[in-house]
Design an enzyme around this catalytic site. Sequence first.
Site, PDB file in Angstrom:
ATOM      1  N   LYS A 101      -2.011  -1.517  -3.958  1.00  0.00           N
ATOM      2  CA  LYS A 101      -2.910  -0.361  -3.923  1.00  0.00           C
ATOM      3  C   LYS A 101      -2.110   0.919  -3.991  1.00  0.00           C
ATOM      4  O   LYS A 101      -1.138   1.029  -3.251  1.00  0.00           O
ATOM      5  CB  LYS A 101      -3.709  -0.410  -2.611  1.00  0.00           C
ATOM      6  N   LYS A 156       0.860  -1.184   0.000  1.00  0.00           N
ATOM      7  CA  LYS A 156       0.000   0.000   0.000  1.00  0.00           C
ATOM      8  C   LYS A 156       0.892   1.229   0.000  1.00  0.00           C
ATOM      9  O   LYS A 156       1.664   1.454   0.937  1.00  0.00           O
ATOM     10  CB  LYS A 156      -0.912  -0.012   1.224  1.00  0.00           C
TER      11      LYS A 156
HETATM   12  C1  PBG Z   1      -7.581   3.308   5.335  1.00  0.00           C
HETATM   13  C2  PBG Z   1      -7.789   3.230   3.871  1.00  0.00           C
HETATM   14  C3  PBG Z   1      -7.594   4.210   2.889  1.00  0.00           C
HETATM   15  C4  PBG Z   1      -8.051   3.666   1.696  1.00  0.00           C
HETATM   16  C5  PBG Z   1      -8.481   2.376   1.969  1.00  0.00           C
HETATM   17  N1  PBG Z   1      -8.289   2.124   3.315  1.00  0.00           N
HETATM   18  C6  PBG Z   1      -7.123   5.603   2.991  1.00  0.00           C
HETATM   19  C7  PBG Z   1      -5.768   5.937   3.396  1.00  0.00           C
HETATM   20  O1  PBG Z   1      -4.911   5.079   3.598  1.00  0.00           O
HETATM   21  O2  PBG Z   1      -5.545   7.137   3.563  1.00  0.00           O
HETATM   22  C8  PBG Z   1      -8.093   4.379   0.376  1.00  0.00           C
HETATM   23  C9  PBG Z   1      -9.078   3.863  -0.600  1.00  0.00           C
HETATM   24  C10 PBG Z   1      -9.374   4.765  -1.739  1.00  0.00           C
HETATM   25  O3  PBG Z   1      -8.731   5.806  -1.965  1.00  0.00           O
HETATM   26  O4  PBG Z   1     -10.315   4.435  -2.461  1.00  0.00           O
HETATM   27  N2  PBG Z   1      -6.296   3.244   5.771  1.00  0.00           N
END
Ligand code: PBG
Length: 327
Positions: free
Chosen positions: A247, A194
Amino acid sequence: MDLLKRPRRLRTGAAMRRLVRETSIGVDDLIYPVFIVEGKGIRNEIPSMPGIYQLSIDNFLAELDEVQGYGIPGVLLFGVPDVKDEAGSGAYDSNGLVQRALRAARPKFPGLLLMADVCLCEYTSHGHCGLIQDGRVLNDVSVDLIARAAVSYAEAGADIIAPSDMMDGRIGVVRRELDQRGFSDIVIMAYSAKYASSFYGPFRDAARSKPAFGDRKTYQMDYANRNEALREVKLDIEEGADLVMVKPALAYLDVIHEVSSRFQVPVAAYNVSGEYAMIKAAAQNGWLDERGAVLEAVTAIKRAGAKIIITYFAKQIAGWLQMKCEG
Ligand code: PBG
């Protein structure tokens, strides 16, 4: 010109192209994310995500009817609570928002996969994914709370637990805590690679989870790194992840490709909020064809090696697939 070499022969018509197409998207590949809020009868459109709503639990159940009707295998739940605190206690409150939503949905939709995103950022007053001390995000105490949240979602009926916090070692602790409580069948989908991404902007509007100070770069990955993604994925698999995720998706097709070539677990890709917003905004301006752009993007994500695609376009894609559109 060598007239024996005519690759265009295989592109002469739609039926021929269908026959030789190497990658196809199916409804089975899709997961639809949903945002849950307190209250009744609430359906707030998220301004930066046209067509996506914050839903109260009653409307969430109606949404599940629709998702099931499309044949989409599952949904990924995010809670957007009214009350947040320093310790993100709503995330692991057995009567929390997502826990109540899961309990309401579970008996009504036995065939639908209910996935719970596990993180503290939607629940903390400071918007970070872990606890804070002296301006730093603490790892191990945050992991303990993440594991508590995971267990409470499993108790409420989740099929899949999806830790998205990027703390070190959380997959192992979540697996152990689930197993000790008899939840050895609950699947873990790890947000393994991520990245700290600008493409999460609209999500943070939807989840009211923008960090109040600093950024997420001490826990989410640097977008310049690929080897690091492989290390993260390896660790998560060793710790017990059943599914691993990359992601965002579109700016990371190389990472999806490499992860899926090197590891034998199914790979998920999250086609994130900013990727959704870009296409929506351009389509609303008449600057590109929405259906064509979406089908091209998700097919590329699949071609790169993702089996599971988490996308806000899931319902639209399912609708187009029913119409048997060519991408
Ligand atoms: C929570 C999380 C996030 C997303 C999914 N889980 C946001 C972040 O890490 O700031 C983002 C998903 C998206 O942008 O569609 N940690």
